[in-house]
Design a protein around this motif. Structure first.
Motif, PDB file in Angstrom:
ATOM      1  N   LYS A  97      56.712  22.715 -11.267  1.00 14.92           N
ATOM      2  CA  LYS A  97      57.293  23.057 -12.565  1.00 14.92           C
ATOM      3  C   LYS A  97      56.211  23.199 -13.628  1.00 14.92           C
ATOM      4  N   GLU A  98      55.225  22.320 -13.571  1.00 17.86           N
ATOM      5  CA  GLU A  98      54.146  22.395 -14.549  1.00 17.86           C
ATOM      6  C   GLU A  98      53.346  23.673 -14.384  1.00 17.86           C
ATOM      7  N   ALA A  99      53.083  24.062 -13.121  1.00 20.56           N
ATOM      8  CA  ALA A  99      52.346  25.305 -12.868  1.00 20.56           C
ATOM      9  C   ALA A  99      53.132  26.512 -13.355  1.00 20.56           C
ATOM     10  N   GLU A 100      54.448  26.499 -13.150  1.00 19.31           N
ATOM     11  CA  GLU A 100      55.284  27.609 -13.605  1.00 19.31           C
ATOM     12  C   GLU A 100      55.295  27.690 -15.127  1.00 19.31           C
ATOM     13  N   GLN A 101      55.337  26.546 -15.793  1.00 14.84           N
ATOM     14  CA  GLN A 101      55.326  26.544 -17.257  1.00 14.84           C
ATOM     15  C   GLN A 101      54.009  27.081 -17.788  1.00 14.84           C
ATOM     16  N   ILE A 102      52.920  26.754 -17.096  1.00 18.95           N
ATOM     17  CA  ILE A 102      51.609  27.278 -17.502  1.00 18.95           C
ATOM     18  C   ILE A 102      51.602  28.797 -17.392  1.00 18.95           C
ATOM     19  N   GLU A 103      52.219  29.327 -16.317  1.00 20.99           N
ATOM     20  CA  GLU A 103      52.268  30.782 -16.136  1.00 20.99           C
ATOM     21  C   GLU A 103      53.138  31.444 -17.199  1.00 20.99           C
ATOM     22  N   VAL A 104      54.250  30.815 -17.559  1.00 21.06           N
ATOM     23  CA  VAL A 104      55.107  31.349 -18.619  1.00 21.06           C
ATOM     24  C   VAL A 104      54.358  31.380 -19.941  1.00 21.06           C
ATOM     25  N   ASP A 105      53.644  30.302 -20.249  1.00 22.75           N
ATOM     26  CA  ASP A 105      52.889  30.237 -21.512  1.00 22.75           C
ATOM     27  C   ASP A 105      51.787  31.288 -21.540  1.00 22.75           C
ATOM     28  N   ALA A 106      51.129  31.485 -20.388  1.00 22.05           N
ATOM     29  CA  ALA A 106      50.072  32.493 -20.327  1.00 22.05           C
ATOM     30  C   ALA A 106      50.640  33.894 -20.537  1.00 22.05           C
ATOM     31  N   MET A 107      51.839  34.144 -19.987  1.00 23.29           N
ATOM     32  CA  MET A 107      52.479  35.444 -20.167  1.00 23.29           C
ATOM     33  C   MET A 107      52.913  35.647 -21.614  1.00 23.29           C
ATOM     34  N   THR A 166      42.772  47.068 -20.927  1.00 21.38           N
ATOM     35  CA  THR A 166      41.793  46.030 -21.277  1.00 21.38           C
ATOM     36  C   THR A 166      42.415  44.645 -21.202  1.00 21.38           C
ATOM     37  N   LEU A 167      43.626  44.518 -21.711  1.00 25.88           N
ATOM     38  CA  LEU A 167      44.300  43.220 -21.682  1.00 25.88           C
ATOM     39  C   LEU A 167      44.739  42.842 -20.265  1.00 25.88           C
ATOM     40  N   LEU A 168      45.192  43.813 -19.482  1.00 27.02           N
ATOM     41  CA  LEU A 168      45.667  43.525 -18.136  1.00 27.02           C
ATOM     42  C   LEU A 168      44.523  43.225 -17.169  1.00 27.02           C
ATOM     43  N   SER A 169      43.318  43.630 -17.508  1.00 28.12           N
ATOM     44  CA  SER A 169      42.171  43.356 -16.643  1.00 28.12           C
ATOM     45  C   SER A 169      41.810  41.876 -16.626  1.00 28.12           C
ATOM     46  N   ALA A 170      42.311  41.136 -17.623  1.00 30.27           N
ATOM     47  CA  ALA A 170      41.960  39.718 -17.732  1.00 30.27           C
ATOM     48  C   ALA A 170      42.774  38.831 -16.809  1.00 30.27           C
ATOM     49  N   ASN A 171      43.800  39.369 -16.134  1.00 32.60           N
ATOM     50  CA  ASN A 171      44.581  38.555 -15.201  1.00 32.60           C
ATOM     51  C   ASN A 171      44.734  39.293 -13.870  1.00 32.60           C
ATOM     52  N   THR A 172      45.433  38.673 -12.948  1.00 32.20           N
ATOM     53  CA  THR A 172      45.583  39.244 -11.602  1.00 32.20           C
ATOM     54  C   THR A 172      47.043  39.486 -11.226  1.00 32.20           C
ATOM     55  N   ASN A 173      47.950  39.453 -12.190  1.00 35.69           N
ATOM     56  CA  ASN A 173      49.371  39.607 -11.897  1.00 35.69           C
ATOM     57  C   ASN A 173      49.689  41.018 -11.395  1.00 35.69           C
ATOM     58  N   PRO A 174      50.676  41.160 -10.525  1.00 35.16           N
ATOM     59  CA  PRO A 174      51.114  42.497 -10.086  1.00 35.16           C
ATOM     60  C   PRO A 174      51.673  43.292 -11.261  1.00 35.16           C
ATOM     61  N   ILE A 175      51.512  44.612 -11.197  1.00 27.59           N
ATOM     62  CA  ILE A 175      51.960  45.495 -12.279  1.00 27.59           C
ATOM     63  C   ILE A 175      52.853  46.581 -11.689  1.00 27.59           C
ATOM     64  N   TYR A 253      55.527  38.053 -12.885  1.00 30.34           N
ATOM     65  CA  TYR A 253      55.103  36.693 -12.588  1.00 30.34           C
ATOM     66  C   TYR A 253      54.638  36.603 -11.140  1.00 30.34           C
ATOM     67  N   ASP A 254      53.693  35.708 -10.877  1.00 32.46           N
ATOM     68  CA  ASP A 254      53.274  35.459  -9.501  1.00 32.46           C
ATOM     69  C   ASP A 254      54.359  34.734  -8.726  1.00 32.46           C
ATOM     70  N   SER A 255      55.130  33.863  -9.424  1.00 33.75           N
ATOM     71  CA  SER A 255      56.185  33.099  -8.769  1.00 33.75           C
ATOM     72  C   SER A 255      57.533  33.722  -9.053  1.00 33.75           C
ATOM     73  N   LEU A 256      58.335  33.948  -8.008  1.00 33.09           N
ATOM     74  CA  LEU A 256      59.655  34.554  -8.174  1.00 33.09           C
ATOM     75  C   LEU A 256      60.682  33.564  -8.691  1.00 33.09           C
ATOM     76  N   ARG A 257      60.349  32.257  -8.687  1.00 32.25           N
ATOM     77  CA  ARG A 257      61.325  31.257  -9.098  1.00 32.25           C
ATOM     78  C   ARG A 257      61.346  31.042 -10.607  1.00 32.25           C
ATOM     79  N   ILE A 258      60.390  31.638 -11.309  1.00 34.38           N
ATOM     80  CA  ILE A 258      60.341  31.428 -12.750  1.00 34.38           C
ATOM     81  C   ILE A 258      61.569  32.051 -13.407  1.00 34.38           C
ATOM     82  N   ASP A 259      62.192  31.301 -14.287  1.00 30.87           N
ATOM     83  CA  ASP A 259      63.397  31.787 -14.953  1.00 30.87           C
ATOM     84  C   ASP A 259      63.319  31.424 -16.430  1.00 30.87           C
ATOM     85  N   VAL A 260      63.052  32.426 -17.269  1.00 30.36           N
ATOM     86  CA  VAL A 260      63.113  32.208 -18.710  1.00 30.36           C
ATOM     87  C   VAL A 260      64.412  32.783 -19.226  1.00 30.36           C
TER      88      VAL A 260
END
Length: 269
Positions: A97-107, A166-175, A253-260
Motif C-alpha cells: 500500500k505504501e509503494a502504491e501511494q508513492i506511485e500515486v503521489d509521483a503521478m 521531456t517530462l515523460l523521459s524522467a520516468n519509466t511508466n508505460p504510455i 500506473y505500473d500497478s494495476l491495483r491502484i485505485d484513485v
C-alpha cells in the motif's frame, strides 16, 4: 467303555480376539495421529485451528459454514509447507500500500508539471490533464496537433509534444496514445482515409512515432485508434464534435491495483 459326548459351549472362546483387534487398531490410529501432529507445519496448524474454531462458533447462526471447514483443511493440504497460503496473498501488505501511494503521489507531481507546461493550451480549452485510476491522461484537441482530416503533425504540435516528451523521459511508466474522432463520416470529405477508425489509428501512431524520435523508448509506447466509439461529449453540436476529436496520451500506473478517484482534473498553478 463309553465316552461321554462333550457338550459345546454356546459362547465362542475366541471372542476376545475381536476386542484385542479393535484395541490394536485404535492404538495404531492413535500413533498415526500423534505422528501427524508432531510433523505438521506450525502455520498450517494455526490456520486449521482457526478454521475449526470459526466453524464451531458460527454453527448456531449459519450451519452452511460447516462445509467451509473441510474446504479450508483441503486448502492447507494442497499447499507445500514452504509456500504461503492463498489467504495471505489476497490481502495487500502495508508495504504494498505504501509503494502504491508513492506511485500515486509521483503521478500527481507529474500531472502538475504537465499542466504547467501545457498551461497555454489548457487556458484556451485545447488541453486537459486528468489523473484517474489508470494513471495520468493528457487530452489534446486535434486542432492543436493536426490540420483538418490529416495525420501530419503541425510545427506547434511538435513543440508541444517536445515539452511532454521531456517530462515523460524522467520516468519509466508505460504510455498509451489513443486517437478519437467524432461520428461524421470522413470519406465524404477526405479521400486520404477510408474511415474515422483509420484516421484515429494513424494519428495515434504519428504521436507515438514522434515521442519515440524525441527519446521515449519504444518498449514503453503503444497506440490505439478508437474512432468515434468513445465520445466524451455529444456529437449533436459542433462544439461537442470538436471536443470528441482529440488525442489522449495516457501515462499508466505500473500497478494495476491502484485505485484513485473517478477522475481528478489537474489545472496549472
Amino acid at each position: 467303555m463309553i465316552r461321554r459326548k462333550i457338550e459345546e459351549d454356546d459362547e465362542n472362546p475366541d471372542r476376545w480376539l475381536v476386542s484385542y483387534a479393535d484395541f490394536i487398531t485404535l492404538l495404531f490410529a492413535f500413533f498415526v495421529v500423534m505422528y501427524s501432529v508432531s510433523s505438521v507445519n506450525e502455520g498450517k496448524y494455526k490456520e486449521l485451528s482457526s478454521a475449526i474454531n470459526t466453524a464451531f462458533a458460527s454453527k448456531k447462526t449459519n450451519p452452511e459454514k460447516a462445509a467451509q471447514v473441510n474446504e479450508s483443511s483441503q486448502a492447507i493440504d494442497d499447499h507445500p509447507t514452504d509456500q504461503p497460503t492463498e489467504t495471505a496473498t489476497l490481502l495487500p501488505s502495508s508495504a504494498t500500500k505504501e509503494a502504491e501511494q508513492i506511485e500515486v503521489d509521483a503521478m500527481t507531481a507529474l500531472g502538475k508539471q504537465m499542466a504547467h507546461k501545457l498551461a497555454p493550451l489548457i487556458k484556451v480549452g485545447n488541453a486537459r490533464v486528468i489523473q484517474n485510476n489508470h494513471g495520468l491522461r493528457i487530452d489534446i484537441k486535434d486542432s492543436a496537433l493536426f490540420t483538418s482530416g490529416s495525420a501530419d503533425l503541425t510545427v506547434p504540435a511538435k513543440t508541444t509534444l517536445g515539452h511532454i516528451s521531456t517530462l515523460l523521459s524522467a520516468n519509466t511508466n508505460p504510455i498509451l496514445v489513443e486517437g478519437h474522432t467524432d461520428d461524421t463520416p470522413i470519406y465524404i470529405q477526405n479521400a486520404a482515409f477510408f474511415s474515422n477508425w483509420e484516421l484515429s489509428g494513424v494519428r495515434a501512431s504519428s504521436i507515438v512515432g514522434h515521442l519515440n524520435d524525441t527519446g521515449i523508448e519504444n518498449i514503453r509506447l503503444s497506440a490505439l485508434g478508437y474512432g468515434p466509439s468513445q465520445p466524451i461529449s455529444s456529437n449533436a453540436t459542433e462544439e461537442g464534435r470538436m471536443t470528441n476529436r482529440h488525442i489522449s496520451i495516457v501515462v499508466l500506473y505500473d500497478s494495476l491495483r491502484i485505485d484513485v478517484s473517478e477522475g481528478v482534473e489537474i489545472n496549472p498553478t
